[in-house]
Design an enzyme around this catalytic site. Sequence first.
Site, PDB file in Angstrom:
ATOM      1  N   GLN A 164       0.724  -1.147  -0.013  1.00  0.00           N
ATOM      2  CA  GLN A 164       0.102  -0.074  -0.155  1.00  0.00           C
ATOM      3  C   GLN A 164       0.909   1.388  -0.092  1.00  0.00           C
ATOM      4  O   GLN A 164       0.462   2.269  -0.363  1.00  0.00           O
ATOM      5  CB  GLN A 164      -0.920   0.010   1.207  1.00  0.00           C
ATOM      6  CG  GLN A 164      -1.860  -1.355   1.294  1.00  0.00           C
ATOM      7  CD  GLN A 164      -2.519  -1.368   2.629  1.00  0.00           C
ATOM      8  OE1 GLN A 164      -3.748  -0.687   2.906  1.00  0.00           O
ATOM      9  NE2 GLN A 164      -1.793  -1.877   3.699  1.00  0.00           N
TER      10      GLN A 164
ATOM     11  N   ASP B 117       6.239   4.618  -1.490  1.00  0.00           N
ATOM     12  CA  ASP B 117       7.756   4.793  -1.420  1.00  0.00           C
ATOM     13  C   ASP B 117       8.392   3.723  -2.291  1.00  0.00           C
ATOM     14  O   ASP B 117       7.692   2.762  -2.784  1.00  0.00           O
ATOM     15  CB  ASP B 117       8.371   4.870   0.035  1.00  0.00           C
ATOM     16  CG  ASP B 117       7.961   3.727   1.001  1.00  0.00           C
ATOM     17  OD1 ASP B 117       7.504   3.644   1.694  1.00  0.00           O
ATOM     18  OD2 ASP B 117       8.661   2.586   0.163  1.00  0.00           O
TER      19      ASP B 117
ATOM     20  N   HIS C 121      -1.474   1.142  -4.349  1.00  0.00           N
ATOM     21  CA  HIS C 121      -1.817   2.585  -4.274  1.00  0.00           C
ATOM     22  C   HIS C 121      -1.083   3.573  -5.016  1.00  0.00           C
ATOM     23  O   HIS C 121      -1.193   4.947  -4.822  1.00  0.00           O
ATOM     24  CB  HIS C 121      -1.940   3.171  -2.675  1.00  0.00           C
ATOM     25  CG  HIS C 121      -2.700   2.276  -1.837  1.00  0.00           C
ATOM     26  ND1 HIS C 121      -2.817   2.359  -0.591  1.00  0.00           N
ATOM     27  CD2 HIS C 121      -3.794   1.603  -2.254  1.00  0.00           C
ATOM     28  CE1 HIS C 121      -3.771   1.838  -0.142  1.00  0.00           C
ATOM     29  NE2 HIS C 121      -4.563   1.031  -0.899  1.00  0.00           N
TER      30      HIS C 121
ATOM     31  N   GLY D 251       2.919  -4.365   8.962  1.00  0.00           N
ATOM     32  CA  GLY D 251       2.873  -3.130   9.449  1.00  0.00           C
ATOM     33  C   GLY D 251       1.722  -2.362   8.617  1.00  0.00           C
ATOM     34  O   GLY D 251       1.856  -1.250   8.138  1.00  0.00           O
TER      35      GLY D 251
ATOM     36  N   SER E 133      -2.276  -1.154   9.239  1.00  0.00           N
ATOM     37  CA  SER E 133      -3.502  -1.179  10.374  1.00  0.00           C
ATOM     38  C   SER E 133      -4.816  -2.139   9.965  1.00  0.00           C
ATOM     39  O   SER E 133      -5.828  -2.308  10.565  1.00  0.00           O
ATOM     40  CB  SER E 133      -4.053   0.397  10.610  1.00  0.00           C
ATOM     41  OG  SER E 133      -4.394   0.771   9.512  1.00  0.00           O
TER      42      SER E 133
HETATM   43  N1  APR Z   1       7.054  -1.641  12.799  1.00  0.00           N
HETATM   44  C1  APR Z   1       6.049  -2.481  12.429  1.00  0.00           C
HETATM   45  N2  APR Z   1       4.980  -2.077  12.291  1.00  0.00           N
HETATM   46  C2  APR Z   1       4.612  -0.568  12.632  1.00  0.00           C
HETATM   47  C3  APR Z   1       5.778   0.240  12.996  1.00  0.00           C
HETATM   48  C4  APR Z   1       7.162  -0.365  12.787  1.00  0.00           C
HETATM   49  N3  APR Z   1       8.010   0.291  13.175  1.00  0.00           N
HETATM   50  N4  APR Z   1       5.166   1.532  13.230  1.00  0.00           N
HETATM   51  C5  APR Z   1       4.042   1.464  12.977  1.00  0.00           C
HETATM   52  N5  APR Z   1       3.607   0.371  12.690  1.00  0.00           N
HETATM   53  C6  APR Z   1       2.243  -0.352  12.240  1.00  0.00           C
HETATM   54  C7  APR Z   1       1.065   0.478  13.279  1.00  0.00           C
HETATM   55  O1  APR Z   1       0.775  -0.581  14.187  1.00  0.00           O
HETATM   56  C8  APR Z   1      -0.047   0.237  12.125  1.00  0.00           C
HETATM   57  O2  APR Z   1      -0.574  -0.894  12.320  1.00  0.00           O
HETATM   58  O3  APR Z   1       2.033   0.397  10.978  1.00  0.00           O
HETATM   59  C9  APR Z   1       0.462   0.468  10.767  1.00  0.00           C
HETATM   60  C10 APR Z   1       0.347   1.983  10.294  1.00  0.00           C
HETATM   61  O4  APR Z   1      -1.184   1.883  10.049  1.00  0.00           O
HETATM   62  P1  APR Z   1      -1.572   3.127   9.120  1.00  0.00           P
HETATM   63  O5  APR Z   1      -1.047   4.387   9.590  1.00  0.00           O
HETATM   64  O6  APR Z   1      -2.856   2.901   9.079  1.00  0.00           O
HETATM   65  O7  APR Z   1      -0.875   2.854   7.437  1.00  0.00           O
HETATM   66  P2  APR Z   1      -1.549   1.720   6.490  1.00  0.00           P
HETATM   67  O8  APR Z   1      -1.978   0.589   7.137  1.00  0.00           O
HETATM   68  O9  APR Z   1      -0.267   1.433   5.615  1.00  0.00           O
HETATM   69  O10 APR Z   1      -2.666   2.718   5.845  1.00  0.00           O
HETATM   70  C11 APR Z   1      -3.267   2.018   4.684  1.00  0.00           C
HETATM   71  O11 APR Z   1      -4.358   3.974   4.225  1.00  0.00           O
HETATM   72  O12 APR Z   1      -4.350   6.385   4.210  1.00  0.00           O
HETATM   73  C12 APR Z   1      -4.480   5.306   3.522  1.00  0.00           C
HETATM   74  O13 APR Z   1      -3.532   5.257   1.402  1.00  0.00           O
HETATM   75  C13 APR Z   1      -2.890   5.250   2.826  1.00  0.00           C
HETATM   76  O14 APR Z   1      -1.880   3.061   2.073  1.00  0.00           O
HETATM   77  C14 APR Z   1      -2.469   3.826   3.113  1.00  0.00           C
HETATM   78  C15 APR Z   1      -3.680   3.109   3.756  1.00  0.00           C
END
Ligand code: APR
Length: 229
Positions: free
Chosen positions: A89, A92, A107, A173, A175
């Site tokens: 997702q 980068d 994405h 990593g 959510s």
């Molecule tokens: N190591 C492992 N996991 C981590 C770390 C780390 N150092 N730091 C944070 N996390 C986890 C958090 O626990 C969380 O589950 O990364 C996740 C980040 O969640 P989001 O910020 O919701 O990011 P993501 O899941 O990629 O969001 C999905 O939402 O806004 C849209 O397009 C955007 O691609 C993105 C999508």
Amino acid sequence: MRGGIFILSGAGLSAESGLRTFRAADGLWEDHRVEDVATPEAFVRDPAQVQRFYNMRRAQAALAEPNAAHRALARLQAEHDRPVHLVTQNVDDLLERAGAREVIHMHGALAGALCAACGSRWPAPAAMAVGDPCPSCGAARTRPDIVWFGEIPYHMDRIEEALEESDLFVAVGTSGTVYPAAGFGRMARALGIRTLELNLEASGARFDEQREGPASAVVPAWVAEVLGG
Ligand code: APR
């Protein structure tokens, strides 16, 4: 014949490379509203604000370095005797810079530019300006090649094929809050595929196994286990 590993990654994979996640306390959505910077309507209403947001993220990604988790996933893909599908997702290019191949960016990618008029794609400049002309049709409607909220994610056919030929689904990593990616775990279970979550803290979604910790620690440890050292 089943036998691949399907790895879905989210912002947590790149967090330790210094790239912000979205929904943490210091996340991108804390100081930017999605409706201002990540929707097609925002791009029509205020293209300069959208371009500034992605120019800022593109500059930060350029300064970031792949971390041990990116490198471990590239190693798994290179050394494993079964296909390893890297679906992300993230926008980068840290997996590519760690040596990963055929990364599926559902994405889109900060490295891409897209013409909103004719659909042409080309490598994005470091900083994209409102009105940059399309090299193909000349229209001044160049946009980041990013899938915004309300738009259709890329490569869904390839993603579904990859999942169907896998026997392990790993979420790294993420959510698990944004569909369709958030539904891949359920699709995997429906296909009888084992599921594993590697996350700083459990996302709350159902997995057969969960390992908590920073990606730069839990991903290389898991990869070493899979490769036998
Ligand atoms: N190591 C492992 N996991 C981590 C770390 C780390 N150092 N730091 C944070 N996390 C986890 C958090 O626990 C969380 O589950 O990364 C996740 C980040 O969640 P989001 O910020 O919701 O990011 P993501 O899941 O990629 O969001 C999905 O939402 O806004 C849209 O397009 C955007 O691609 C993105 C999508």
